[in-house]
Write a protein that holds these residues in place. Structure first.
Motif, PDB file in Angstrom:
ATOM      1  N   VAL A 140       0.833  -1.197   0.000  1.00  0.00           N
ATOM      2  CA  VAL A 140       0.000   0.000   0.000  1.00  0.00           C
ATOM      3  C   VAL A 140       0.872   1.253   0.000  1.00  0.00           C
ATOM      4  O   VAL A 140       0.603   2.228  -0.723  1.00  0.00           O
ATOM      5  N   PHE A 160      -1.363  -1.494  -5.821  1.00  0.00           N
ATOM      6  CA  PHE A 160      -2.607  -1.596  -5.057  1.00  0.00           C
ATOM      7  C   PHE A 160      -3.280  -2.954  -5.281  1.00  0.00           C
ATOM      8  O   PHE A 160      -3.856  -3.531  -4.350  1.00  0.00           O
ATOM      9  N   SER A 194      -1.480  -5.358  -3.098  1.00  0.00           N
ATOM     10  CA  SER A 194      -1.871  -5.255  -1.693  1.00  0.00           C
ATOM     11  C   SER A 194      -3.225  -5.921  -1.437  1.00  0.00           C
ATOM     12  O   SER A 194      -3.442  -6.521  -0.374  1.00  0.00           O
TER      13      SER A 194
END
Length: 444
Positions: free
Chosen positions: A126, A211, A214
């Motif tokens: 992140v 992202f 993550s």
């Protein structure tokens, strides 16, 4: 049909006396492993199945970040040595955390340990995505994220393998470890290509790829939540005296492993082969772009092709890793790894390099699974976390070797550096066969 495996808490076990059956097992030359088990036998155990699926998503997230970091390092600097620096700090962190992770796996409940490590891994992804999205990305951030990933990899790796033994039993460790390698290899089939596709897609870009990584890491975290709190292993020998000192426990684990000739040879060949050979992964961005003039998607594609070979090899190996011929298979795939990396360095076209990558992926994955299987088979339960940490140290050493090999690649070219890796693996395997032959002749 599913099975439920309840792991007993092991009794303390002192080092096996010379000449006993336990001593034979501890030497790495166990006389009576099962000849063959069903290919996916251990996936019938629900708790191991959850652990295995968590590994699939964790490895997928990590593989995506490996490719993204390598591409960013190359893109920000244009230098092969930058790839080496990023992997070097991963290796330093892994070298520090792995022995402590082995002690923690032998001393602490494993589920909270893995949950903490996985949480930090997903937060790191992140953070990198946020840095890219806000335009503040810098090379030092790659180094920090690489080091954090190394720290967590070293923390949770021994716990994951040690918990595997508790969930499925020692008699099926080879099957479980090979299936775990299959989850790693399976994630590598599409994770690098997915990362490359997302990074090259303007709508998503590198930030979006991080992202997505993550989000996948979050799935891994969630799958760990329902796992049982397995019993902590009691320590063998005089470990209770050293229990307050983790460094003394590390030393005790090293002495245990080095006192058993077969186990010692397994650890050392794993160290040298991975130290020289596994760095081919770090230099794929430079090889694909520098030698063939291609981009990030092609870097991901060649990694995925190699992983297809790894998946096929792991699937075939799963029913044989617990068998009596595991040592012979180790020699075959070890030499195969050295030869295929050497041949890869000579390929004149990208597509021929992809074909050779099938063999590289198959042999490297098989080698890694077999060394872990032979090592854990030869280890008493109270020492499994610490011995597993020794078997994981080669990952740190291969990352540390990335820095000098990066300098070598700048000096003589990436092809010559890859050839050096392949020749190094082949030489290490030749020395291993010589040492094994002498041990057999001497009755050890």
């Amino acid at each position: 049909m599913t099975e439920t495996r309840v792991a007993p808490t092991p009794d303390p076990q002192p080092p096996a006396p010379s000449g006993s059956a336990d001593a034979a097992a501890a030497s790495g030359d166990s006389a009576g492993p099962p000849a063959k088990v069903a290919r996916f036998a251990t996936l019938r155990v629900p708790a191991f199945r959850a652990l295995w699926l968590s590994g699939v998503f964790s490895f997928m997230s990590i593989q995506m970040q490996f490719l993204l970091r390598g591409w960013l390092a190359w893109d920000l600097t244009g230098r092969e040595s930058a790839l080496g620096v990023v992997f070097f700090f991963f290796g330093v962190a892994l070298l520090i955390s792995t022995p402590l992770g082995g002690v923690a796996a032998d001393r602490l409940p494993k589920r909270p340990l893995m949950l903490a490590g996985q949480l930090i891994l997903l937060l790191t992804a992140v953070g990198m995505g946020t840095a890219l999205a806000t335009g503040v990305i810098a090379f030092w951030m790659l180094v920090v994220s690489s080091a954090l990933q190394g720290l967590m990899f070293g923390l949770i790796g021994p716990a994951r393998i040690s918990m595997t033994s508790e969930l499925v039993g020692r008699e099926r460790m080879g099957n479980a470890i090979t299936l775990s390698s299959l989850s790693l290899s399976g994630s590598r089939v599409f994770a690098p290509s997915l990362a490359g596709l997302l990074a090259g897609w303007a709508l998503v870009s590198l930030a979006g790829a991080y992202f997505v990584s993550s989000a996948i890491a979050t799935l891994s975290f969630v799958l760990l939540l329902p796992l049982p709190r397995t019993a902590r292993a009691r320590h063998g020998g005089s470990a209770s005296k050293a229990r307050s000192n983790p460094f003394a426990e590390i030393g005790q684990g090293v002495r245990y492993a080095m006192a058993r000739p077969g186990l010692r040879r397994t650890i050392l060949i794993s160290l040298f082969v991975m130290m020289f050979g596994f760095n081919y992964v770090a230099f794929m961005p430079a090889f694909v772009e520098g030698e063939f003039g291609l981009g990030v998607f092609e870097v991901g594609l060649i990694s995925s092709v190699g992983s297809i070979g790894a998946v096929v090899a792991a699937t075939l190996l799963a029913s044989h890793a617990d068998g009596p011929r595991a040592g012979t298979l180790l020699v075959v795939v070890g030499f195969g790894f050295g030869v295929t990396v050497t041949v890869l360095s000579t390929m004149p076209s990208y597509w021929l390099a992809c074909v050779v990558s099938l063999g590289v992926g198959a042999s490297s994955t098989s080698f890694m699974a077999l060394t872990q299987t032979l090592g854990m088979r030869a280890t008493a339960e109270p020492y499994q976390g610490r011995v597993q940490s020794l078997l994981q140290l080669p990952f740190a050493m291969f990352a540390l070797m990335a820095l000098p090999l990066g300098g070598l690649a700048e000096w003589v070219g990436v092809r010559s550096a890859l050839m050096t890796m392949g020749v190094g693996v082949t030489a290490a395997m030749a020395l291993y066969v010589l040492a094994q032959s002498r041990a057999n002749a001497a009755g050890g």
